[in-house]
Scaffold this active site. Structure first.
Site, PDB file in Angstrom:
ATOM      1  N   ASP A 158      47.008  44.666  46.920  1.00 42.75           N
ATOM      2  CA  ASP A 158      46.041  45.328  47.666  1.00 42.75           C
ATOM      3  C   ASP A 158      45.633  43.736  48.397  1.00 42.75           C
ATOM      4  OD1 ASP A 158      44.044  46.873  48.743  1.00 42.75           O
ATOM      5  OD2 ASP A 158      42.556  45.971  47.408  1.00 42.75           O
ATOM      6  N   ARG A 171      42.873  38.850  43.867  1.00 42.96           N
ATOM      7  CA  ARG A 171      42.773  38.087  45.026  1.00 42.96           C
ATOM      8  C   ARG A 171      44.225  37.324  45.106  1.00 42.96           C
ATOM      9  NH1 ARG A 171      38.545  40.094  46.247  1.00 42.96           N
ATOM     10  NH2 ARG A 171      36.599  39.119  46.709  1.00 42.96           N
ATOM     11  N   ARG A 203      39.964  35.175  28.274  1.00 44.36           N
ATOM     12  CA  ARG A 203      39.502  33.905  27.703  1.00 44.36           C
ATOM     13  C   ARG A 203      38.832  34.264  26.442  1.00 44.36           C
ATOM     14  NH1 ARG A 203      36.979  30.968  32.868  1.00 44.36           N
ATOM     15  NH2 ARG A 203      35.743  33.191  32.789  1.00 44.36           N
ATOM     16  N   ARG A 221      35.162  44.122  34.085  1.00 46.29           N
ATOM     17  CA  ARG A 221      34.660  45.716  34.459  1.00 46.29           C
ATOM     18  C   ARG A 221      36.062  46.554  35.226  1.00 46.29           C
ATOM     19  NH1 ARG A 221      29.845  42.505  36.467  1.00 46.29           N
ATOM     20  NH2 ARG A 221      31.514  41.685  37.727  1.00 46.29           N
ATOM     21  N   ILE A 222      36.703  45.962  36.086  1.00 45.88           N
ATOM     22  CA  ILE A 222      37.627  46.555  36.855  1.00 45.88           C
ATOM     23  C   ILE A 222      38.957  46.707  35.538  1.00 45.88           C
ATOM     24  CG2 ILE A 222      39.412  46.489  38.487  1.00 45.88           C
ATOM     25  CD1 ILE A 222      36.914  45.262  40.275  1.00 45.88           C
ATOM     26  N   HIS A 273      43.865  45.348  51.469  1.00 45.15           N
ATOM     27  CA  HIS A 273      42.582  45.082  50.774  1.00 45.15           C
ATOM     28  C   HIS A 273      41.345  45.881  50.723  1.00 45.15           C
ATOM     29  CE1 HIS A 273      39.889  41.478  49.145  1.00 45.15           C
ATOM     30  NE2 HIS A 273      39.810  42.491  48.680  1.00 45.15           N
ATOM     31  N   GLU A 275      45.150  36.825  54.847  1.00 44.04           N
ATOM     32  CA  GLU A 275      44.669  38.228  55.104  1.00 44.04           C
ATOM     33  C   GLU A 275      44.028  37.982  56.331  1.00 44.04           C
ATOM     34  OE1 GLU A 275      42.267  40.031  52.306  1.00 44.04           O
ATOM     35  OE2 GLU A 275      43.941  39.579  50.612  1.00 44.04           O
ATOM     36  N   ILE A 284      45.145  43.781  42.562  1.00 41.34           N
ATOM     37  CA  ILE A 284      44.060  44.162  43.175  1.00 41.34           C
ATOM     38  C   ILE A 284      42.769  42.874  42.965  1.00 41.34           C
ATOM     39  CG2 ILE A 284      44.336  46.460  42.864  1.00 41.34           C
ATOM     40  CD1 ILE A 284      42.196  44.781  40.679  1.00 41.34           C
ATOM     41  N   LEU A 296      40.343  41.299  31.594  1.00 35.86           N
ATOM     42  CA  LEU A 296      39.742  42.634  31.237  1.00 35.86           C
ATOM     43  C   LEU A 296      38.436  42.824  31.528  1.00 35.86           C
ATOM     44  CD1 LEU A 296      41.235  45.188  29.938  1.00 35.86           C
ATOM     45  CD2 LEU A 296      40.236  44.482  27.704  1.00 35.86           C
TER      46      LEU A 296
END
Ligand code: NAP
Length: 270
Positions: free
Chosen positions: A213, A189, A133, A112-113, A236, A218, A187, A110
């Site tokens: 994503d 990795r 954490r 920024r994104i 991505h 990749e 979204i 949890l």
């Protein structure tokens, strides 16, 4: 010896092999938030500054998470094919799907994104739970670990950083706990999810659907994943809007200008 700055991306990073060949290197400006492919220890040891591009991409990546959540849960990719192929007229109504409204959204990481995803999920009237954490000052349920979060949630969004600290965090038991009615969105990795376990679960129905994503490989993900109908795929492209990529490029340049002017960096990586 003449090179004093390197600009790189999150996907490319910068390894010790190249850092060692640049004795005059002073700064690495990374156009991404995730710096797990950048050898931070090697930079630290040499006193090389490192910058990234947080915040400016947060909203677009959160939008992508919600888009993939809807795509996967409401089966929009299959629905699109149902119209295009003429199956709608030939075979009739598309199967019913589970709803999103009022369901539980688990957010793994949890930051920024993750918080921007939570704000959007509130507008969808979802109940929100999270794992991080350290506890956050938010009105959401904090679950003890990823497996507990997946067991609690109807949909799980992965928004942690990549790298060694989170490798395989979404393990086979976590995927099993999310279950046949569950939707997994990543979204973050590809490395954070046990991809072979996810593919097996999606193929057997042990996991309902996934919106992805990011991938273990990749830009050519596992063909077994590409063959599954219950997966929504994105290349991505979470931060891939004109406005956000411009803002990221601006931030890279502003950091370099600050460095060479002897001013404080805009967004140093600790
Ligand atoms: P951030 O603000 O640093 O948030 C990451 C959060 O993950 C932190 O709040 C951290 O909280 C949590 N976290 C770290 N390790 C964890 C663990 N083992 N278990 C649970 N939570 C953990 O970073 P951000 O700006 O939100 O970006 C997050 C990641 O999104 C980036 O690192 C990058 O990999 C990915 N990203 C993807 C795209 C895309 O295009 N798809 C674009 C940008 C970023 P605690 O420290 O409290 O645990």
């Amino acid at each position: 010896p003449r090179i004093r700055a390197v600009v790189t991306t999150g996907g490319r990073g910068l390894g010790r092999d190249i850092i060692d060949r640049l004795p005059g290197l002073e700064i690495v400006a990374c156009s991404a938030v995730g710096t797990e492919k950048l050898d931070l220890a090697a930079c630290r040891a040499r006193g090389i500054a490192v910058t990234n591009t947080p915040d400016v991409l947060t909203d677009d990546v959160a939008d992508m998470a919600m888009a993939l959540l809807l795509m996967a849960r409401r089966r929009l990719v299959e629905g699109d094919a149902h119209v295009r192929s003429g199956a709608w007229a030939r075979e009739g109504m598309f199967p019913l799907t589970p709803t999103l409204t009022g369901k539980r959204l688990g957010i793994l990481g949890l930051g920024r994104i993750g918080q921007a995803i939570a704000a959007r999920a509130e507008a969808f009237r979802m109940e929100i739970g999270y794992v991080a954490r350290a506890p956050r000052d938010v009105p959401y349920a904090r679950l003890p670990d990823a497996e507990a979060l997946a067991g609690w949630a109807d949909a799980l969004v992965v928004a942690t950083p990549g790298g060694a600290g989170t490798r395989g965090l979404v393990s086979a038991p976590v995927i099993r706990a999310l279950g046949p009615g569950g939707t997994l969105v990543n979204i973050s990795r590809g490395s954070v999810v046990d991809e072979p376990a996810m593919i097996e679960a999606l193929a057997s129905g042990a996991l309902g659907a996934a919106g992805l994503d990011v991938f273990a490989a990749e830009p050519a993900p596992d063909p077994a994943l590409l063959a599954l109908p219950n997966v929504a795929l994105s290349p991505h492209h979470g931060s891939g809007t004109v406005e956000t990529r411009d803002a990221m490029a601006r931030m890279v340049v502003d950091n370099l200008v600050a460095h060479f002017n002897g001013a404080p960096l805009i967004s140093p990586v600790a």
